[in-house]
Design an enzyme around this catalytic site. Sequence first.
Site, mmCIF file in Angstrom:
data_model
loop_
_atom_site.group_PDB
_atom_site.id
_atom_site.type_symbol
_atom_site.label_atom_id
_atom_site.label_comp_id
_atom_site.label_asym_id
_atom_site.label_seq_id
_atom_site.Cartn_x
_atom_site.Cartn_y
_atom_site.Cartn_z
ATOM 1 N N SER A 1 0.869 -1.173 0.000
ATOM 2 C CA SER A 1 0.000 0.000 0.000
ATOM 3 C C SER A 1 0.899 1.213 0.000
ATOM 4 C CB SER A 1 -0.893 0.024 1.244
ATOM 5 O OG SER A 1 -0.129 0.412 2.358
ATOM 6 N N CYS B 1 0.228 7.801 2.150
ATOM 7 C CA CYS B 1 -0.701 8.910 2.394
ATOM 8 C C CYS B 1 0.031 10.162 2.825
ATOM 9 C CB CYS B 1 -1.806 8.503 3.357
ATOM 10 S SG CYS B 1 -1.279 8.186 5.008
ATOM 11 N N GLU C 1 3.817 10.083 4.060
ATOM 12 C CA GLU C 1 5.149 9.790 4.561
ATOM 13 C C GLU C 1 6.195 10.541 3.743
ATOM 14 O OE1 GLU C 1 2.694 7.723 4.207
ATOM 15 O OE2 GLU C 1 2.747 6.038 5.593
ATOM 16 N N HIS D 1 4.155 -0.504 13.454
ATOM 17 C CA HIS D 1 2.964 -0.006 12.765
ATOM 18 C C HIS D 1 1.812 0.311 13.713
ATOM 19 C CE1 HIS D 1 3.980 0.019 8.634
ATOM 20 N NE2 HIS D 1 4.145 -1.268 8.495
ATOM 21 N N GLU E 1 5.010 4.391 14.288
ATOM 22 C CA GLU E 1 3.748 5.075 13.986
ATOM 23 C C GLU E 1 2.840 5.015 15.206
ATOM 24 O OE1 GLU E 1 2.512 2.649 10.752
ATOM 25 O OE2 GLU E 1 3.342 3.984 9.253
#
Lengths: 78, 896
Positions: B341, B500, B502, B533, B634
């Site tokens: 993704s 999205c 980064e 994550h 994250e």
Amino acid sequence: MKHYDCKYYLSTDVFKGICKRDKKFINADDDACENYMNAQKCKYCSNFTLTSDELGTCMNKYEAYPEMNAVTCNDFKN
Amino acid sequence: MENNHKSSEVLPDNYNYYGTRPQGGFQDREVKKPPSIRAEKARTMYLETKSSASVEFPYWYTRRWEELEGEIPIIRRAEALKSGFAHLTPAVLPGELLAMRKANYLRGSYPMPWLSEAFFLSKEDDLYKEAQKAGKASADEATTMGQGGGNVTESSGNVISIAGKFGLRKEEMPILIKTAKRWLNRSVDDVGHKYEQLVPGYDTKEEIMRAVICMFDSGYTLPQGREVINYYYPLQYGIEGIKKICRENQANVAGFPEMDRLYFYKGVHTMLEGLQTWILNYSKEAHLMASLENDQVQKSEYLEIADRLERLSESRPDTFHDALQLVWIFHVAVLNEDAISGLSPGRLGQVLYPYWKQDMNKGILTREKTIELLECMRVKFTEIDCFASMGVVGGVLSGNTFNNLCIGGLDKEGNSAANELEMLILESAISCDTPQPTLSLLFDEKLPEEFLLKGVECTKIGTGYPAWVNNRVAMEFLLNNFRKEGMQSEEARAWAIGGCLETSPGSWMPLELNGETYFIPGGSAPATSVGVHFISLPKVLEAVLFDGLDKRTGRRVYPPHGVELDTYEKIWTIFKHYFSLTVEVLTLTNNIQHDIWGKVSPSLINSMLKPDCLATGKDISHKGSRYNRTFNVEICGGVNLANSLSSLKKNVFDEKTMTLDVLRTAIESNFGYLSALDTGAYSLTDQVKSADYKAWLRIHKLCLDAPKYGNDDKYADDIFREWQLWFSKMCENYKSLYDEPLYSCQISVSTHAPMGAVTLATPDGRLCGTTFADGSVSAYPGSDKNGPYALFNSATCYNHALSQNSQLNMKIHPSVVMGREGSRKFLEMIKAYLRKGAFHAQFNIVDSRMLRDAQKNPADYRGLMVRVAGFTQYWVELGKQIQDEVIARTEYEQLG
Ligand code: SF4
């Protein structure tokens, strides 16, 4: 015979697709028309042996499945 | 006894509005432009198509893999990829200008059992049951999948639903199970799992996953992505040219030390042969379609596709159309290598500009044709699906694949990089609004006003793109983190957003075209968001308050701290301790997973594309990329954490309006409300009281009234800043697989929904099971009361360049930005925020009442899109948890 098995069937998703001849949308599992021709699938290949309803072997060596598209298989034999 | 009273006694009527609550009928977005007829047809077909999975790629991949038992892994992998690509059934659809896709279906994808084989097995299968026992299955359980659009949510007829999204033909399931079983104990997941258990504290990691304190593992779920692709080598050399480079390098390194280089070059060469067959199969199919076509225009288009693909199977492109087609081929090729993704095309308008400009000068291309091609490209990118588990595809991605196209920024010399083609990219994104590729405008003071106003025009259509991103903040972050690997200011300018949001390093590569040399930007690092994550901060705080327990399940997650929490400082200290413990164990286990991935299933296609892998003979898992400090931590729920700490500090310790024990009991009692999981409503305003809610009314109100982030309130903002400063620093205490310190990353994607779903009520007054605040600096819905500029002051209370990103979502009523005057006001507001040192802002220009209507009548809103957190998605394909959160976001009725 269903569109799903026809040479002219171009699937857009798992339910439906387009007829390559007249470009109309058709359902995969609806009955085929009079222009039907067998798609190139493993189940129509002489290298394929059916071992159960949904499985078989290719050249007695590899696991295979009858519904697999074989337009790209160089070993496909009618 | 339950009653139907909602939360109105503690919340004012205009809770979710800043300014006057709008009256009358809801307002649609400002006028839109229609796409070309061709693009409209393609988009309509897309909207009527279901996500579909097939088995042919994994079947042929696995068959070849098994034949090569004992071969060197990278060669085995190359041969398996070659076989997979060579056997993909081609499909060329009427009206297409750009051909080729991931699989034979329009929204096609397939399982990748070489990464993980267990999650897609049928529920009856023993393997599936085994997979369910593991902690990682918990994220799937906490996720709701969008019920409409292209999701196949239920099995029917000859179609089986997998992960609530993908349809698979029933007759393919037995071979899928057989194929999956071949990867038992051999997939990256299984091999990694074997070794990660050797990490001390592994049991804690399992409990962390089970409690959904961490959303998912990194190495086998989405090992690549959140990065910017690099199209330079195919554009400069063509496929035959790259093969020649491989052969020459093979000859140079064969027999010399560092022999892995030999196998890498051989592997790339082999893989490229597979890509060539794949491209030629499509060319043949285009010929077949032409032979069946009576319409002369369509027939010639099929023949053009056939010729173009045949050319590109060997040679470099020299027109815009050919270059765009080749770019698309390699984009899809990388996506077929692994579950990915966030593979962003990056600054595509700058990469393709030389071709476009030369074609325009030659008079062989028009602006209208360019827009039509770009619109078709948008539909192609929107087709991309990523096959993964429900927790990943629904809970993290919301079905999105985050192909982010960046515009603007600076060129190699430091001048504005915005160009005419990027204006057309914006125009095509206005006329053909689709979720992919999303756009990010890399804002710099040097960008022309006309370009910025075009960006505003696009943002105003309401799809949430372009996001506005601060070029200078990103460059500062990059230079801080990559200087050690040789990054200078000039190269820092080549950056773009991967995934999205980064920040990803890039480089300038010299493209030669008809005697001219152009330096084009492209990604020069592997995945920039792997490692740890998503850690749920409110859930860690919950464990602090309940002595290390996951209070929802009663399971012990962390060792008991046994500390009497009689000061605020003790709570903060224990929080830092538990958080550090989480980061430590997840870093170590994920390092192992990524090491295994690089050993058993290394990247060939993406590696080949990334400078300097082809030059050094090293793949991206062996630091072949120019920049390799790319592991991060994250987090999710940072604003709820800050608000909760603020409430604890204020209520329990400063003003002593309640004891900690009382607050704990209130949390366990959900402040007298039913759980969101029982009511199926996930925002604060829609919660339903239980019989004893009055007992908790005072406490709940005190918690809600405690200082909140987003209001320029020093009390809350100081807490938020303290967290930010500590977090960005502590990440550097942990080392990645490549012996580089980690950095902080602050995006929520969709994780704020499932993570909220498993979290009890929080001390800030948020209720059990409801979704957290999105992004990283967005206010909790309804809690920002003092207008946008107060929110901006809160958001910029720390230096955003300390982190890979920050993320601010705002919802603005369409009437506020109407007309040219509205556009100017809007642009001034965006600039004001970015000039304060903010990294990012994005906007939903929408009337919330329309979203409520869309929730009630989804069939009327198939094309409606909203911005979630770094991505745009069709409303009907979002889970209810996210829909409720987007509706609840504060709607700004004025900008001042
Ligand atoms: S040779 Fe090819 S077409 Fe024939 S059974 Fe084997 S895989 Fe199928």
